[in-house]
Design a protein around this motif. Structure first.
Motif, PDB file in Angstrom:
ATOM      1  N   SER A 123      36.668  73.182  32.155  1.00  0.00           N
ATOM      2  CA  SER A 123      37.789  72.371  31.731  1.00  0.00           C
ATOM      3  C   SER A 123      39.060  73.041  32.263  1.00  0.00           C
ATOM      4  O   SER A 123      38.990  74.144  32.808  1.00  0.00           O
ATOM      5  CB  SER A 123      37.827  72.263  30.206  1.00  0.00           C
ATOM      6  OG  SER A 123      38.876  71.413  29.813  1.00  0.00           O
ATOM      7  N   TRP A 150      25.734  78.143  19.118  1.00  0.00           N
ATOM      8  CA  TRP A 150      26.565  76.984  19.464  1.00  0.00           C
ATOM      9  C   TRP A 150      26.347  76.568  20.918  1.00  0.00           C
ATOM     10  O   TRP A 150      26.410  75.402  21.257  1.00  0.00           O
ATOM     11  CB  TRP A 150      28.052  77.339  19.343  1.00  0.00           C
ATOM     12  CG  TRP A 150      28.602  77.363  17.972  1.00  0.00           C
ATOM     13  CD1 TRP A 150      28.043  76.839  16.845  1.00  0.00           C
ATOM     14  CD2 TRP A 150      29.851  77.946  17.586  1.00  0.00           C
ATOM     15  NE1 TRP A 150      28.869  77.070  15.777  1.00  0.00           N
ATOM     16  CE2 TRP A 150      29.988  77.743  16.196  1.00  0.00           C
ATOM     17  CE3 TRP A 150      30.867  78.620  18.247  1.00  0.00           C
ATOM     18  CZ2 TRP A 150      31.087  78.185  15.478  1.00  0.00           C
ATOM     19  CZ3 TRP A 150      31.964  79.062  17.551  1.00  0.00           C
ATOM     20  CH2 TRP A 150      32.073  78.850  16.173  1.00  0.00           C
ATOM     21  N   LYS A 214      26.345  67.134  28.125  1.00  0.00           N
ATOM     22  CA  LYS A 214      26.540  66.133  27.080  1.00  0.00           C
ATOM     23  C   LYS A 214      26.704  66.757  25.696  1.00  0.00           C
ATOM     24  O   LYS A 214      27.425  66.241  24.848  1.00  0.00           O
ATOM     25  CB  LYS A 214      25.296  65.232  27.093  1.00  0.00           C
ATOM     26  CG  LYS A 214      25.486  63.851  26.571  1.00  0.00           C
ATOM     27  CD  LYS A 214      24.230  63.045  26.902  1.00  0.00           C
ATOM     28  CE  LYS A 214      24.157  61.760  26.148  1.00  0.00           C
ATOM     29  NZ  LYS A 214      22.894  61.043  26.428  1.00  0.00           N
ATOM     30  N   PHE A 215      25.993  67.847  25.457  1.00  0.00           N
ATOM     31  CA  PHE A 215      26.015  68.441  24.113  1.00  0.00           C
ATOM     32  C   PHE A 215      26.726  69.792  24.089  1.00  0.00           C
ATOM     33  O   PHE A 215      26.387  70.675  23.308  1.00  0.00           O
ATOM     34  CB  PHE A 215      24.575  68.568  23.583  1.00  0.00           C
ATOM     35  CG  PHE A 215      23.826  67.268  23.608  1.00  0.00           C
ATOM     36  CD1 PHE A 215      24.199  66.241  22.743  1.00  0.00           C
ATOM     37  CD2 PHE A 215      22.802  67.035  24.505  1.00  0.00           C
ATOM     38  CE1 PHE A 215      23.541  65.013  22.772  1.00  0.00           C
ATOM     39  CE2 PHE A 215      22.124  65.813  24.539  1.00  0.00           C
ATOM     40  CZ  PHE A 215      22.502  64.794  23.671  1.00  0.00           C
ATOM     41  N   ASP A 216      27.698  69.915  24.966  1.00  0.00           N
ATOM     42  CA  ASP A 216      28.449  71.173  25.069  1.00  0.00           C
ATOM     43  C   ASP A 216      29.448  71.269  23.918  1.00  0.00           C
ATOM     44  O   ASP A 216      30.328  70.424  23.783  1.00  0.00           O
ATOM     45  CB  ASP A 216      29.172  71.196  26.426  1.00  0.00           C
ATOM     46  CG  ASP A 216      29.770  72.556  26.740  1.00  0.00           C
ATOM     47  OD1 ASP A 216      29.969  73.346  25.801  1.00  0.00           O
ATOM     48  OD2 ASP A 216      30.043  72.808  27.923  1.00  0.00           O
ATOM     49  N   GLN A 217      29.305  72.298  23.099  1.00  0.00           N
ATOM     50  CA  GLN A 217      30.226  72.503  21.976  1.00  0.00           C
ATOM     51  C   GLN A 217      31.292  73.539  22.301  1.00  0.00           C
ATOM     52  O   GLN A 217      32.207  73.748  21.509  1.00  0.00           O
ATOM     53  CB  GLN A 217      29.453  72.968  20.732  1.00  0.00           C
ATOM     54  CG  GLN A 217      28.408  71.983  20.240  1.00  0.00           C
ATOM     55  CD  GLN A 217      29.010  70.697  19.700  1.00  0.00           C
ATOM     56  OE1 GLN A 217      29.935  70.717  18.909  1.00  0.00           O
ATOM     57  NE2 GLN A 217      28.483  69.569  20.144  1.00  0.00           N
ATOM     58  N   THR A 219      32.895  73.919  25.652  1.00  0.00           N
ATOM     59  CA  THR A 219      33.878  73.138  26.413  1.00  0.00           C
ATOM     60  C   THR A 219      33.379  71.686  26.364  1.00  0.00           C
ATOM     61  O   THR A 219      32.631  71.255  27.228  1.00  0.00           O
ATOM     62  CB  THR A 219      33.980  73.621  27.876  1.00  0.00           C
ATOM     63  OG1 THR A 219      32.679  73.715  28.424  1.00  0.00           O
ATOM     64  CG2 THR A 219      34.658  74.969  27.981  1.00  0.00           C
ATOM     65  N   PRO A 220      33.780  70.965  25.329  1.00  0.00           N
ATOM     66  CA  PRO A 220      33.186  69.646  25.072  1.00  0.00           C
ATOM     67  C   PRO A 220      33.345  68.676  26.240  1.00  0.00           C
ATOM     68  O   PRO A 220      34.298  68.754  27.006  1.00  0.00           O
ATOM     69  CB  PRO A 220      33.946  69.156  23.842  1.00  0.00           C
ATOM     70  CG  PRO A 220      34.524  70.376  23.224  1.00  0.00           C
ATOM     71  CD  PRO A 220      34.788  71.335  24.330  1.00  0.00           C
ATOM     72  N   LEU A 221      32.399  67.786  26.325  1.00  0.00           N
ATOM     73  CA  LEU A 221      32.355  66.797  27.410  1.00  0.00           C
ATOM     74  C   LEU A 221      33.681  66.030  27.505  1.00  0.00           C
ATOM     75  O   LEU A 221      34.182  65.776  28.597  1.00  0.00           O
ATOM     76  CB  LEU A 221      31.183  65.835  27.160  1.00  0.00           C
ATOM     77  CG  LEU A 221      30.947  64.761  28.209  1.00  0.00           C
ATOM     78  CD1 LEU A 221      30.641  65.359  29.566  1.00  0.00           C
ATOM     79  CD2 LEU A 221      29.783  63.845  27.777  1.00  0.00           C
ATOM     80  N   LYS A 222      34.235  65.696  26.349  1.00  0.00           N
ATOM     81  CA  LYS A 222      35.491  64.927  26.323  1.00  0.00           C
ATOM     82  C   LYS A 222      36.590  65.694  27.055  1.00  0.00           C
ATOM     83  O   LYS A 222      37.326  65.133  27.869  1.00  0.00           O
ATOM     84  CB  LYS A 222      35.878  64.730  24.843  1.00  0.00           C
ATOM     85  CG  LYS A 222      36.830  63.612  24.579  1.00  0.00           C
ATOM     86  CD  LYS A 222      36.981  63.465  23.065  1.00  0.00           C
ATOM     87  CE  LYS A 222      38.294  62.800  22.709  1.00  0.00           C
ATOM     88  NZ  LYS A 222      38.529  62.797  21.268  1.00  0.00           N
ATOM     89  N   SER A 223      36.667  66.983  26.783  1.00  0.00           N
ATOM     90  CA  SER A 223      37.680  67.831  27.423  1.00  0.00           C
ATOM     91  C   SER A 223      37.378  67.955  28.918  1.00  0.00           C
ATOM     92  O   SER A 223      38.296  67.883  29.759  1.00  0.00           O
ATOM     93  CB  SER A 223      37.671  69.201  26.745  1.00  0.00           C
ATOM     94  OG  SER A 223      38.310  70.150  27.533  1.00  0.00           O
ATOM     95  N   HIS A 243      26.026  74.182  26.514  1.00  0.00           N
ATOM     96  CA  HIS A 243      27.016  74.832  27.372  1.00  0.00           C
ATOM     97  C   HIS A 243      26.377  75.678  28.484  1.00  0.00           C
ATOM     98  O   HIS A 243      26.942  75.827  29.549  1.00  0.00           O
ATOM     99  CB  HIS A 243      27.883  75.719  26.468  1.00  0.00           C
ATOM    100  CG  HIS A 243      29.037  76.377  27.142  1.00  0.00           C
ATOM    101  ND1 HIS A 243      30.085  75.683  27.682  1.00  0.00           N
ATOM    102  CD2 HIS A 243      29.308  77.701  27.361  1.00  0.00           C
ATOM    103  CE1 HIS A 243      30.972  76.531  28.194  1.00  0.00           C
ATOM    104  NE2 HIS A 243      30.514  77.759  28.014  1.00  0.00           N
TER     105      HIS A 243
END
Lengths: 265, 431
Positions: A123, A150, A214-217, A219-223, A243
């Motif tokens: 990100s 995580w 998809k399940f990255d906590q 560096t989240p996918l949205k970011s 991650h």
């Protein structure tokens, strides 16, 4: 291989092969609290193909001695000096997590250095919760466990994966435990402080590849998707894992990297 | 976020997720020798261990891998390798760590086959062992020499039930830069996880409580990933250049998993003590109920301890959970859930009485195994050690009247009734 670099014993994994400056060099840079072992299933895989590979342990990480760099800029300068020391000139940079921020900064400051960049779980900003930063200082083993839990998707929790007999959680914790105990806190603070990612992303002129999870906590996918929107010429791939996608989906990741490298050359 | 599942859940699920194609809930038995390569590039990458996967079942197999991953999960290790027996596991570890001229420090109170391997077989290949009292940390420290490559012992000794003070010995090993290798068969990860106490490598005979049903022989090595192999002079075949995989250093390339990768590339590849996928399946079925079985094993053990202690025809009873056991305090510290379900006891009347007892019980099985769901008995004086004199037996830590009992899961009243039959026969003999 071990070299003396900037006065400190420094380890650079080369995938079991010698560095060949006549080949394209893939420079893998690990994330916070990690080391070269983050790329176990990439380093030898690509070194045994038509590439030269370097996977340095940043100062204070893995087998490298020295004091960890306190900022993303300092990390980028260290890498610039290293590739100059090794006389590398045809470089594709592959960063994971914090390594993506370092790649952004490196390219911004030395725009002619890199031929391509691959962002893995990256990100343009990686804000870190103060609780985790404090934990990395007060109880670093607990912080390692928390990040490893995580950081992995379902394969971590179910103890499944492509290396027979292997535990992502066990490996993840012990990789982090190889580092200098102050390293994680310094890395997390460097990520948290870094605010030059947006500017650096907008300055990228070379084709890039981003592989997000998809399940990255962490560096989240949205970011990650917002980051990709800042890039002019970026190919995006998304994998269904956490991650640590180099370990969780190595075959798919390596296929994406290979395809990108072929197009680049 | 990944869930951090607890022990009972991991016993059932770790190492396997239903595959997308068939949805099979149980772990499939991949009864195959080999695996079709996608292309030559993939084949080369697998042979060279550049990427994980299976190429030939002597080295790895998907069903066996599910078992290995379950064991790594239950022990909290980095990785595991399952193999054809506990002794195969022991041999793999010794040959991974030692070369001709190297030295081992080992417990003097261990399973006979472990002692045989180190005392008689390995010296022929230039690897020597000094046997020391496992309850004497000072003696262990003194026995470590510059060429010592491992300290080895059993958490719960077989058959004497001596308990190793694992945290104390682990500290000594760490100070000396030597890995602590433990046979944890009698405790299983349910009763104690040795990595939490500083051990580095665990060996299991899966045949016993982990498998738990007396139907399949198997063994395993679990790697804690917590040992620094970086000393190239001490561990040249792990941290130095190795002939396998084109001269790589396993330590540099694989870090915490170095030992497992080395054993897979060298031990499994060259010696070939592979576990059959069908046996791996059987052993996993056993592990699914390990927590339930171990609770019942311990419950029955404690009830039988009281029964035997109170019996007129029992001369003595030995178990680490009894205050009379010399290692009781250590056991209490490192094995709070109990010190396993083997009891040794002596019957009044010596060798003949022991033999009569064994031949008179009907429910308990007379055989050379432990850790079955069924109650098992053996009288070393009339079987495994019948060739020894009373004096020679004493030197081995055994006595003529000694019976080794592996407590099963039957109704405790039925076990007691069965034992009463044996005691009645002994009583008649004594009259």
């Amino acid at each position: 291989m071990f070299i003396n670099f900037k006065g400190a014993k420094t380890y650079i994994n080369t995938g079991g092969k010698n560095i060949d400056v006549d080949k394209t060099t893939l420079c893998f840079i690990h994330g916070s609290g990690q080391n070269h072992l983050s790329f176990v299933q990439q380093s030898r895989y690509f070194a045994n193909k038509e590439y030269s590979v370097i996977v340095p342990d940043l100062p204070g990480h893995g087998f490298s001695e020295g004091v960890p760099c306190v900022s993303i800029k300092e990390n980028a300068e260290w890498i610039y000096d290293l590739v100059k020391e090794l006389k590398l000139n045809d470089i594709v940079y592959l960063g994971h997590s914090q390594g993506c921020l370092t790649g952004l900064e490196l390219n911004k400051n030395y725009p002619k250095l890199l031929k391509g960049i691959i962002f893995i779980a990256g990100s343009n900003t990686i804000p870190v919760n103060q609780f985790l930063i404090d934990l990395a200082s007060n109880d670093f083993h607990k912080a390692y466990r928390m990040m490893v839990t995580w950081g992995h998707g379902k394969d971590g929790a179910m103890f499944t994966g492509n290396i027979p007999g292997h535990s992502h959680f066990g490996e993840g914790f012990n990789i982090m435990n190889m580092n200098n105990e102050k390293t994680l806190k310094i890395d997390l603070e460097a990520c948290n402080k870094y605010d030059g990612g947006t500017d650096a992303a907008q300055k990228i002129k070379i084709p890039t590849l981003a592989v997000l999870a998809k399940f990255d906590q962490m560096t989240p996918l949205k970011s990650g998707k917002k980051f990709i929107d800042l890039l002019d010429n970026c190919e995006l791939k998304i994998l269904d894992c956490g991650h640590f996608l180099q370990a969780e989906r190595p075959k798919e990741l390596n296929t994406f990297i290979s395809s990108y490298l072929r197009k680049l050359n | 976020m990944s869930d951090n599942y607890k022990f009972d859940t991991l016993s059932l699920h770790a190492g396997h997720s239903p595959d997308k194609e068939t949805g099979s809930r149980a772990v499939p038995i991949y009864q195959t020798t080999s695996y079709v390569f996608k292309d030559t590039e993939e084949a080369a990458a697998l042979y060279n261990m550049e990427i994980g996967g299976h190429l030939y079942s002597r080295i790895s197999n998907p069903t066996v891998a599910a078992l290995e991953q379950r064991l790594a999960a239950l022990e909290g290790g980095v990785s595991a390798i399952a193999c054809s027996s506990g002794m195969a596991a022991m041999h793999l570890v010794v040959t991974a760590l030692c070369s001709s001229g190297d030295h081992i420090v080992a417990s003097s109170k261990m399973y006979g086959a472990n002692i045989n391997l180190l005392q008689h077989t390995m010296p022929r290949f230039g690897v020597t062992t000094e046997f020391v009292n496992p309850n004497d940390p000072d003696a262990i420290e003194k026995a470590i020499k510059p060429n010592t490559k491992m300290v080895f012992g059993e958490v719960i000794g077989n058959p004497g039930l001596d308990i190793m003070d694992v945290p104390t010995i682990a500290k000594i090993c760490k100070k000396k830069g030597i890995p602590l290798v433990l046979d944890a068969t009698f405790n299983t990860p349910f009763l104690m996880q040795p990595f939490n106490h500083g051990a580095n490598i665990i060996i299991h005979s899966l045949t016993k409580w982990l498998g738990g049903h007396g139907i399949a022989i198997g063994g395993a090595i679990v790697n804690g990933g917590n040992f620094d192999w970086g000393d190239k002079e001490k561990f040249p075949t792990i941290s130095g250049d190795h002939f396998a995989l084109g001269g790589i250093s396993f330590w540099e390339e694989f870090g915490p998993a170095a030992l497992t990768m080395k054993i897979r590339a060298e031990g499994m590849y060259n010696f070939g003590p592979s576990l059959s996928p069908t046996n791996a399946f059987y052993l996993m079925q056993g592990i699914e109920t390990l927590p339930l079985r171990m609770k019942k094993h311990m419950e029955n053990t404690h009830k039988l301890l009281s029964f035997l202690q109170d019996h007129d025809l029992v001369e003595w009873v030995k178990h680490p959970d009894l205050e009379t056991h010399p290692d009781h305090l250590v056991a209490k510290k490192i094995l709070p859930k109990g010190s396993g379900s083997v009891i040794v006891f002596g019957i009044k009347g010596g060798r003949k009485a022991g033999q009569t007892f064994i031949e008179s019980v009907q429910l308990a099985s007379h055989l050379a195994n432990v850790g079955d769901a069924k109650t098992l008995l053996i009288h070393p004086g009339s079987t495994t050690h019948s060739h020894l004199s009373a004096k020679a037996m004493k030197l081995s830590g055994l006595t003529e009247d000694m019976i080794r009992l592996s407590v099963g899961l039957e109704d405790i009243d039925d076990i007691k009734k069965d034992f009463e039959k044996g005691f009645r026969a002994v009583s008649k003999l004594m009259k």
